[in-house]
Design an enzyme around this catalytic site. Structure first.
Site, mmCIF file in Angstrom:
data_model
loop_
_atom_site.group_PDB
_atom_site.id
_atom_site.type_symbol
_atom_site.label_atom_id
_atom_site.label_comp_id
_atom_site.label_asym_id
_atom_site.label_seq_id
_atom_site.Cartn_x
_atom_site.Cartn_y
_atom_site.Cartn_z
ATOM 1 N N GLU A 170 -5.636 7.477 44.608
ATOM 2 C CA GLU A 170 -4.339 8.122 44.447
ATOM 3 C C GLU A 170 -3.182 7.250 44.891
ATOM 4 O OE1 GLU A 170 -1.060 10.988 44.382
ATOM 5 O OE2 GLU A 170 -1.602 9.711 46.053
ATOM 6 N N ASP A 171 -3.393 6.501 45.979
ATOM 7 C CA ASP A 171 -2.311 5.622 46.423
ATOM 8 C C ASP A 171 -2.904 4.286 46.862
ATOM 9 O OD1 ASP A 171 0.269 4.878 46.810
ATOM 10 O OD2 ASP A 171 0.561 5.944 48.696
ATOM 11 N N HIS A 209 -4.233 11.052 51.124
ATOM 12 C CA HIS A 209 -3.319 11.187 49.976
ATOM 13 C C HIS A 209 -2.433 9.933 49.980
ATOM 14 C CE1 HIS A 209 -0.766 14.467 47.712
ATOM 15 N NE2 HIS A 209 -0.923 13.386 47.004
ATOM 16 N N ILE A 248 -0.314 6.675 51.226
ATOM 17 C CA ILE A 248 -0.488 5.754 52.357
ATOM 18 C C ILE A 248 0.676 4.771 52.415
ATOM 19 C CG2 ILE A 248 -3.016 5.887 52.285
ATOM 20 C CD1 ILE A 248 -3.054 3.162 50.941
ATOM 21 N N ASN A 298 3.089 14.555 50.566
ATOM 22 C CA ASN A 298 2.514 13.892 49.407
ATOM 23 C C ASN A 298 2.418 12.391 49.681
ATOM 24 O OD1 ASN A 298 2.362 12.552 46.753
ATOM 25 N ND2 ASN A 298 2.489 14.626 45.953
ATOM 26 N N ASP A 299 3.569 11.740 49.897
ATOM 27 C CA ASP A 299 3.556 10.306 50.145
ATOM 28 C C ASP A 299 4.480 9.973 51.313
ATOM 29 O OD1 ASP A 299 2.897 7.643 49.771
ATOM 30 O OD2 ASP A 299 4.194 7.339 48.036
ATOM 31 N N ASN A 307 7.552 13.187 44.816
ATOM 32 C CA ASN A 307 6.186 12.659 44.831
ATOM 33 C C ASN A 307 6.162 11.301 45.531
ATOM 34 O OD1 ASN A 307 3.549 11.847 44.106
ATOM 35 N ND2 ASN A 307 3.610 13.058 42.248
HETATM 36 CA CA LIG Z 1 2.621 5.123 49.288
#
Ligand SMILES: [Ca+2]
Ligand SMILES: *[C@@H]1O[C@H](CO)[C@@H](O)[C@H](O)[C@H]1NC(C)=O
Ligand SMILES: *[C@@H]1O[C@H](CO)[C@@H](O)[C@H](O)[C@H]1NC(C)=O
Length: 312
Positions: A53-54, A115, A117, A168-169, A224
């Site tokens: 995801e990241d 999620h 990072i 989320n981020d 996001n």
């Molecule tokens: Ca990130």
């Protein structure tokens, strides 16, 4: 009479519902044709099957990848397994991934659900990895120290705050200092669905430090990804359902002033500086979320599926 009233209300409700359904589908880009843009030399990253995801690449070419996200309403191939942080050395000819061992007595590995990072490198070259975690679908930020020799992450701290309910981020601006996106306002599942469906745009961005926590930007239709320019002057926030990237000027007091908005909807016609380097209809990659570049190579991550490594 009461029945008539009820029917009228029902009719109004249905009309509103239909209206919202159309705009909801537009916000989600539900019906969009993807014209492929190909790159000459792409390979799926071996060992990534349940999300990436990241990701973030250090200047040295070491990439951290968060894998195994379990998020309400989104597919997961390994729903019963804890997530993990993978390490990939992009200096290698044919790089593979390695799962970083997590050490530290206070960390509950079984509920790890990573999620967004972000890394922060200190003056003494210590690398900190900050990870948004959703243990039991709650939101925390886990602070780790990267131990390169041991290929491990030493858990230092779990950060929780009432202004960090739906993370989320994040983007780190210090070892315990970051901006974070909350992709929803409500915590309750039912209210969250309505918030999203009605497009209330109550999602917001917070600055966190041990001494100060503050909302710095709000009114987003699903904030996001968040990131910072290499010189540290600008903060970028992706507003998912409005199809926009916001550019903010970051001040010494950590406040953010909106500078401009880059619309992503028609990138081929609007902003000539925006180039679509890769596009694909889902046969190879599904739900891509992130991409980063190192020495002419592009690493692309996805929510729940694979990762792709391409020559640019
Ligand atoms: Ca990130
Ligand atoms: C923060 O800094 C900016 C730019 O210097 C200034 O305009 C703003 O008033 C400051 N805000 C606070 C709350 O101190
Ligand atoms: C997706 O793209 C691939 C390769 O370009 C093509 O073979 C396939 O038919 C496409 N599928 C759909 C559903 O458009």
């Amino acid at each position: 009479m009461a029945k008539l009233m009820l029917l009228t209300l029902l009719g109004l409700g249905l009309a509103l519902f239909r209206d919202h359904r159309a705009s909801y589908q537009a916000r989600l880009n539900a019906f969009r044709e993807v014209k492929p843009v190909e790159l000459p030399n792409c390979n799926l990253v071996k060992g990534i099957e349940s999300g990436s995801e990241d990701l973030e690449i250090l200047p040295s070419g070491l990439a951290f990848i968060s894998s195994g996200l379990n998020y309400p309403g989104i597919k997961s191939f390994e729903p019963d397994k804890p997530g993990k942080i993978l390490l990939m050395d992009l200096n290698e000819e044919d790089p593979t991934v390695l799962e970083l061992k997590i050490t530290g007595s206070k960390f509950d590995h079984s509920s790890f659900n990573p999620h967004g990072i972000s890394t922060f490198t200190d003056e003494d070259n210590t690398v900190y990895l900050l990870v948004v975690n959703h243990p039991h679908f709650k939101s925390t930020v886990e602070l780790f120290k990267f131990q390169e020799e041991e290929k491990s992450l030493l858990h230092l701290k779990t950060i929780r705050h009432e202004l960090l309910p739906n993370l989320n981020d994040i983007v780190a601006v210090g070892p315990e200092h970051f901006y974070a996106t909350n992709d929803h306002y409500f915590v309750d599942h039912y209210l969250r669905s309505w918030e999203l469906y009605l497009g209330l745009a109550w999602s917001y961005v917070v600055y966190y430090s041990p001494t100060e926590v503050q909302v710095m930007a709000d009114g987003f239709d699903f904030a996001n990804g968040i990131n910072i320019s290499p010189d540290g002057k600008y903060v970028y926030i992706a507003e998912l359902l409005a199809h926009k990237i916001h550019v903010y000027e970051k001040h010494a007091n950590w406040t953010l002033t909106p500078l401009k908005v880059i619309r992503i909807q028609n990138i081929l016609t609007e902003e000539p500086k925006v180039t679509r380097v890769y596009a694909e209809n889902g046969t190879v990659l599904q739900g891509s979320t992130v991409a980063s570049v190192y020495k002419g190579k592009l690493l692309i991550g996805t929510v729940f599926q694979k990762a792709l490594y391409c020559e640019l």
